[in-house]
Write a protein that holds these residues in place. Structure first.
Motif, mmCIF file in Angstrom:
data_model
loop_
_atom_site.group_PDB
_atom_site.id
_atom_site.type_symbol
_atom_site.label_atom_id
_atom_site.label_comp_id
_atom_site.label_asym_id
_atom_site.label_seq_id
_atom_site.Cartn_x
_atom_site.Cartn_y
_atom_site.Cartn_z
ATOM 1 N N VAL A 21 0.834 -1.201 0.000
ATOM 2 C CA VAL A 21 0.000 0.000 0.000
ATOM 3 C C VAL A 21 0.870 1.253 0.000
ATOM 4 C CG1 VAL A 21 -1.677 1.334 1.334
ATOM 5 C CG2 VAL A 21 -1.966 -1.133 1.074
ATOM 6 N N VAL A 22 1.943 1.250 0.795
ATOM 7 C CA VAL A 22 2.861 2.398 0.816
ATOM 8 C C VAL A 22 3.525 2.567 -0.545
ATOM 9 C CG1 VAL A 22 4.997 3.302 1.812
ATOM 10 C CG2 VAL A 22 3.249 2.313 3.293
ATOM 11 N N ALA A 26 3.272 5.786 -3.288
ATOM 12 C CA ALA A 26 4.382 6.477 -3.947
ATOM 13 C C ALA A 26 4.199 6.530 -5.455
ATOM 14 C CB ALA A 26 5.699 5.778 -3.607
ATOM 15 N N MET A 27 3.431 5.588 -6.021
ATOM 16 C CA MET A 27 3.305 5.506 -7.469
ATOM 17 C C MET A 27 2.072 6.219 -8.005
ATOM 18 S SD MET A 27 6.030 3.945 -8.208
ATOM 19 C CE MET A 27 5.689 3.904 -9.964
ATOM 20 N N ALA A 28 0.942 6.145 -7.286
ATOM 21 C CA ALA A 28 -0.306 6.696 -7.812
ATOM 22 C C ALA A 28 -0.208 8.188 -8.133
ATOM 23 C CB ALA A 28 -1.448 6.421 -6.840
ATOM 24 N N PRO A 29 0.306 9.041 -7.230
ATOM 25 C CA PRO A 29 0.416 10.469 -7.581
ATOM 26 C C PRO A 29 1.392 10.715 -8.723
ATOM 27 C CG PRO A 29 0.603 10.140 -5.212
ATOM 28 C CD PRO A 29 0.730 8.797 -5.849
ATOM 29 N N LEU A 30 2.388 9.829 -8.849
ATOM 30 C CA LEU A 30 3.375 9.980 -9.910
ATOM 31 C C LEU A 30 2.729 9.880 -11.283
ATOM 32 C CD1 LEU A 30 6.400 10.297 -10.484
ATOM 33 C CD2 LEU A 30 6.610 7.805 -10.341
ATOM 34 N N VAL A 31 1.710 9.036 -11.398
ATOM 35 C CA VAL A 31 1.019 8.867 -12.677
ATOM 36 C C VAL A 31 0.419 10.198 -13.128
ATOM 37 C CG1 VAL A 31 -0.883 7.712 -13.835
ATOM 38 C CG2 VAL A 31 0.540 6.437 -12.223
ATOM 39 N N LEU A 32 -0.290 10.869 -12.229
ATOM 40 C CA LEU A 32 -0.937 12.133 -12.584
ATOM 41 C C LEU A 32 0.066 13.273 -12.692
ATOM 42 C CD1 LEU A 32 -4.157 11.934 -10.383
ATOM 43 C CD2 LEU A 32 -3.942 11.540 -12.839
ATOM 44 N N VAL A 208 5.815 -2.248 -16.298
ATOM 45 C CA VAL A 208 5.751 -1.607 -14.986
ATOM 46 C C VAL A 208 4.722 -2.281 -14.087
ATOM 47 C CG1 VAL A 208 5.129 0.540 -13.806
ATOM 48 C CG2 VAL A 208 6.626 0.607 -15.804
ATOM 49 N N LEU A 209 3.606 -2.728 -14.667
ATOM 50 C CA LEU A 209 2.583 -3.409 -13.879
ATOM 51 C C LEU A 209 3.181 -4.570 -13.091
ATOM 52 C CD1 LEU A 209 -0.355 -4.163 -13.090
ATOM 53 C CD2 LEU A 209 -0.476 -5.453 -15.241
ATOM 54 N N PHE A 210 4.045 -5.333 -13.741
ATOM 55 C CA PHE A 210 4.585 -6.518 -13.092
ATOM 56 C C PHE A 210 5.891 -6.256 -12.343
ATOM 57 C CE2 PHE A 210 1.821 -8.142 -16.443
ATOM 58 C CZ PHE A 210 1.076 -9.081 -15.737
ATOM 59 N N PRO A 333 0.312 1.359 -9.381
ATOM 60 C CA PRO A 333 -0.310 1.189 -8.055
ATOM 61 C C PRO A 333 -1.019 -0.155 -7.905
ATOM 62 C CG PRO A 333 -0.773 3.375 -8.933
ATOM 63 C CD PRO A 333 -0.179 2.577 -10.052
ATOM 64 N N LEU A 334 -1.685 -0.604 -8.982
ATOM 65 C CA LEU A 334 -2.351 -1.903 -8.947
ATOM 66 C C LEU A 334 -1.340 -3.013 -8.709
ATOM 67 C CD1 LEU A 334 -4.818 -3.738 -9.352
ATOM 68 C CD2 LEU A 334 -4.348 -3.662 -11.816
ATOM 69 N N GLY A 335 -0.217 -2.956 -9.415
ATOM 70 C CA GLY A 335 0.809 -3.976 -9.240
ATOM 71 C C GLY A 335 1.330 -4.032 -7.819
#
Length: 391
Positions: A21-22, A26-32, A208-210, A333-335
């Motif tokens: 989750v942490v 770190a990744m989810a905001p990076l996408v946007l 990146v997903l994997f 983030p899903l990965g």
């Protein structure tokens, strides 16, 4: 930070799920931030944006140990601060990638060589960072280790400001600045309608997903379960050493080997190498396989970087690279979230099997998509604009 944070969460909670989750935070905001920050890079300049992003990221990371010493940190606050730091990382990544053709123009060197050296330098950071993190975690703990990340961000901003050239656009004055949201949309539209760029982004998304959970969840959990969390940094450092060798190797063979065949072979060998991690948890085996995996995967980033740079108008470079980065990271983030339960309930070996199979899927897509069939220099609709570089 990528090594210290999962170890910190594992020490405080013992949960691979929360470590995932942490990592997702770190990744989810990076996408946007990569998507919307790329347009800011074009607006305010590549060098200026890179310096500002590094300084803001340093401040966000410094807040973690400072607040831990004063108010105390729970998981929710850790998630918030990690997410805040990622907001600044997106524009910084786009700006640094967009600066490479400027450096190539200044040095009068081919883009392939500049990108292979650039990936090699990133790899050196990958060696020094995890290796130093492993030592510091063992000596002073993961929270205090974050101060090393703060120092590195600050030094990066100073180096960029003092060494990287500023650029004067072709034709003299900078083109008129269009409305911000229009520039964001133009970047998205350009990437999606240009076949090679779209295929590059989608291939990156699959990889990146994997691979996202590798350093943030799977390897730390494997070493944590073995009772030797400090070895995480050393395995990742060896992986980075291999990446340096592979990236430099591509710079050497780029004049003789076709980009498409190099990309496909690198993707295939990387897939097979990751499947090997499921065979044993022996530390020597992990180190040897990490080196091999780094070497065979080393050419992937230089090849895709050159394709992006050669197919993008100079004035759109920031937003196009930001858009591709955002699309590539969209599944990260899903990965990270899914990897936590897989590791916790099925073990790291299962997670490595999934990584290897996922990379094979990316290889098949890259081989079949029409967008990556013509990516040689003669196929590029845009060569990076010749610029007057000033210091």
């Amino acid at each position: 930070m990528s090594v210290a944070m999962p170890i910190l969460v594992l020490q405080r909670t013992g949960s691979a799920v929360l470590a995932g989750v942490v990592a997702a935070a770190a990744m989810a905001p990076l996408v946007l931030s990569a998507l919307f920050g790329g347009a800011l890079v074009d607006r305010f300049g590549r060098r200026r944006s890179s310096v500002a992003a590094d300084l803001l990221s340093a401040a966000a990371v410094a807040a973690l140990p400072l607040l831990d010493m004063t108010l105390g940190l729970g998981i929710p606050l850790i998630l918030g601060l990690v997410a805040l730091g990622a907001v600044f990382d997106g524009p910084g990544m786009a700006a640094r990638e967009a600066l490479r053709p400027d450096v190539a123009a200044k040095a009068k060197l081919p883009l392939e060589k500049i990108n292979s050296w650039g990936e090699a330098v990133d790899g050196i950071g990958g060696v020094a960072g995890p290796g130093l993190a492993g030592v510091l975690i063992a000596i002073i703990g993961p929270m205090n280790t974050l101060w090393a990340t703060v120092i590195m961000f600050f030094l990066a901003s100073v180096l960029t400001f003092t060494v990287v050239p500023s650029v004067q656009h072709t034709g003299g004055e900078r083109p008129a600045v269009e409305p911000y949201w229009q520039s964001v949309w133009q970047g998205l539209k350009f990437v999606w309608t240009e076949g090679a760029l779209r295929a590059t982004a989608l291939t990156g998304m699959l990889i990146v997903l994997f691979l996202t959970p590798l350093s943030s969840v799977i390897m730390p959990a494997m070493m944590f379960q073995a009772g030797k969390p400090e070895q995480t940094g050393f395995v990742l450092a060896v992986f980075a050493v291999g990446g340096i060798i592979g990236a430099i190797g591509y710079g050497v063979i780029a004049r003789f080997a076709g980009r498409r065949i190099v990309l496909l072979v690198a993707l295939l060998l990387t897939s097979l190498a990751f499947l090997g991690f499921a065979l044993s948890t022996n530390f020597g085996w992990l180190l040897a396989l990490a080196l091999v995996t780094g070497v065979v995967s080393g050419p992937i980033n230089p090849v895709t970087a050159v394709v992006m740079q050669e197919r993008t108008p100079e004035v759109m470079r920031g937003r196009v690279i930001g858009t591709i980065t955002s699309l590539s990271l969209a599944a990260s983030p899903l990965g990270a979230v899914v990897a936590g339960p897989i590791v916790e309930y099925s073990g790291p070996a299962t997670a490595f099997l999934i990584i290897g199979i996922g990379c094979l899927l990316a290889t098949v897509y890259a081989a079949l998509t029409p967008g990556l069939r013509k990516i040689e220099p003669s196929d590029a609709p845009f060569a990076p604009a010749q610029q007057k570089v000033t210091t």
